[in-house]
Design a protein around this motif. Structure first.
Motif, PDB file in Angstrom:
ATOM      1  N   THR A 123     -49.380  26.751 -12.100  1.00 41.41           N
ATOM      2  CA  THR A 123     -49.008  25.392 -11.437  1.00 41.41           C
ATOM      3  C   THR A 123     -50.285  24.544 -11.179  1.00 41.41           C
ATOM      4  O   THR A 123     -49.743  23.209 -11.210  1.00 41.41           O
ATOM      5  CB  THR A 123     -48.316  25.848 -10.133  1.00 41.41           C
ATOM      6  N   LEU A 135     -44.844  21.523 -13.422  1.00 43.38           N
ATOM      7  CA  LEU A 135     -45.305  21.364 -11.910  1.00 43.38           C
ATOM      8  C   LEU A 135     -44.047  21.571 -11.024  1.00 43.38           C
ATOM      9  O   LEU A 135     -44.292  22.414 -10.105  1.00 43.38           O
ATOM     10  CB  LEU A 135     -45.829  20.024 -11.571  1.00 43.38           C
ATOM     11  N   SER A 290     -50.130  15.507  -7.191  1.00 40.52           N
ATOM     12  CA  SER A 290     -49.339  15.282  -8.514  1.00 40.52           C
ATOM     13  C   SER A 290     -48.753  13.528  -8.407  1.00 40.52           C
ATOM     14  O   SER A 290     -48.665  13.081  -9.695  1.00 40.52           O
ATOM     15  CB  SER A 290     -48.175  16.038  -8.494  1.00 40.52           C
TER      16      SER A 290
END
Length: 433
Positions: A123, A135, A290
């Motif tokens: 991850t 992800l 992210s």
């Protein structure tokens, strides 16, 4: 060792158990003997915390009146012991659930340190590569494991308590007397003095200049040695202390404000509060980075996104107690509006305990920021941030252990200070109402 964060303890165990003693393999996964050091890195902090909590809960259970009644009635010690353990276990089961939830976040850092090809490391790699599909899958599985652990712990608690929980017939606990607080203040003071000496000696130095040999060992001119770029580690750790602690202070104040506002309306925000309590900071960091990319601001947002929940819970509990006081209940009769009650009477009584709570969480927030920096989710190079300085030295661990020892020592001092302050505040005598 129980006061150290998981990523720091993992680095320490890697140096001692794999590099110096050569008892265990340092990296990879090829059999159960590869799991010893990672298991210790995740289990020691959680086990130490749980042991402390269980000890306090056991002492509180023995203070309940039914224990004396059973002893006088001639019930065997074995049955009393089993009943006491069952009662104590029901008290700590919610905390066991939170510990199991936090282990899902710990796995990300530990898998990176020991290069384990697990879900957490995959991850983290997906965040770096901006692979949204991987992800989403990784975070989904981590959250499922976290929530299942919490549900399991809650279910076991209901099974243990049984009818006593449904009929509201749990016994009242008489808190045992607190021991002397003087010995609990010594250790935080020593740690604070150590950090102050670090700042006084390291801040005048340049943390960016490459004026020394690569990986130069510690000496009189280089007390902590030099890193792989020839930079002064004392300067980088000292400047990293300022960077991390100031950012942690800002995050603590933001969490205080958000927790205060949300805690005054607990029924409205019960869902977000439970989610934030169950979400480890590392997973929140993966989500934020992210979207926004790595950086100090992203790490701060990630910690603040989940750090307000304990303060909101504390606010709700304190506000309910304050509103139950007799003089507060008389205010509507005197024509005082609800807004004026909160601003003039409830808020001043709340702010003192909540501010102390927020400052008590400051070392933990600093360690969480360092943890995200260690994972590459914090400040970008060449910023002298604690977690990043530690991560940069991991590749040279076998050749020059001091590049890891310097930032690890500073983090260890802050960890011990945070845990000692928690013990000091917890032993503050309650004032008579």
């Amino acid at each position: 060792m129980t006061s150290l964060p998981d990523f720091l303890l993992a680095s320490f165990l890697l140096v001692v158990g794999a590099v110096w003693l050569k008892w265990f393999p340092p990296y990879g996964w090829n059999g159960m003997h590869y799991a010893v050091l990672p298991a210790l890195a995740m289990g020691i902090p959680s086990g130490g915390y749980l042991g402390r909590i269980f000890s306090d809960a056991l002492a509180a259970t023995f203070s309940e009146n039914w224990v004396i009644t059973w002893i006088v009635s001639g019930i065997s010690r074995w049955h009393i012991l089993c009943a006491v353990l069952r009662r104590t276990l029901s008290t700590v089961m919610p905390l066991i659930g939170l510990i199991l939830v936090s282990l899902t976040g710990s796995a990300v850092a530990v898998e990176k340190v020991f290069a384990i090809p697990g879900l957490g490391r995959a991850t983290l790699g997906a965040v770096v590569a901006r692979d949204l599909t991987a992800l989403q899958t990784g975070i989904l599985f981590l959250l499922i494991m976290a929530f299942m652990s919490g549900i399991l712990a809650t279910g076991i608690r209901y099974l243990i308590l049984g009818r006593a929980l449904l009929t509201s017939s749990l016994p009242v606990t008489n808190e045992p007397g607190n021991s002397s607080r003087r010995r609990w203040i010594v250790l935080p003071v020593v740690c604070a003095v150590a950090l102050a000496v670090l700042l006084l000696t390291g801040l005048p130095r340049d943390p960016y200049a490459s004026d020394f040999l690569r990986l130069a060992p510690p000496s009189s001119s280089l007390p902590f040695g030099a890193d792989a770029m020839g930079r002064d580690l004392l300067a980088r750790v000292a400047h990293g202390t300022v960077h991390t602690c100031i950012l942690a202070l800002i995050v603590s104040l933001v969490c205080l404000v958000v927790g205060l506002v949300i805690g005054l309306f607990p029924r409205v925000f019960v869902g977000p509060t439970e989610i934030a309590n169950a979400l480890p900071p590392v997973i929140a960091g993966l989500l934020v980075v992210s979207v926004s990319g790595a950086g100090s601001s992203g790490a701060a947002i990630a910690i603040a996104a989940v750090g307000w929940a304990p303060l909101a819970t504390h606010t709700a509990a304190l506000a309910s107690e304050i509103r139950a006081r007799s003089y507060i209940s008389m205010l509507p009769v005197l024509g005082t509006s609800g807004l004026r009650q909160n601003i003039v009477y409830v808020f001043p009584a709340l702010i003192g305990p909540l501010f102390r709570h927020a400052m008590l969480r400051l070392p933990g927030i600093a360690l969480a920021l360092a943890s995200l920096g260690f994972l590459g989710l914090g400040a970008s190079p060449p910023a002298p941030e604690w977690g990043r300085v530690l991560a940069e030295g991991m590749a040279y661990l076998e050749r020059a252990y001091w590049v890891v020892l310097a930032p690890a020592s500073a983090l260890a001092v802050l960890s011990v200070m945070g845990v000692s302050l928690a013990g000091f505040i917890a032993r503050k005598p309650a004032r008579m109402q």
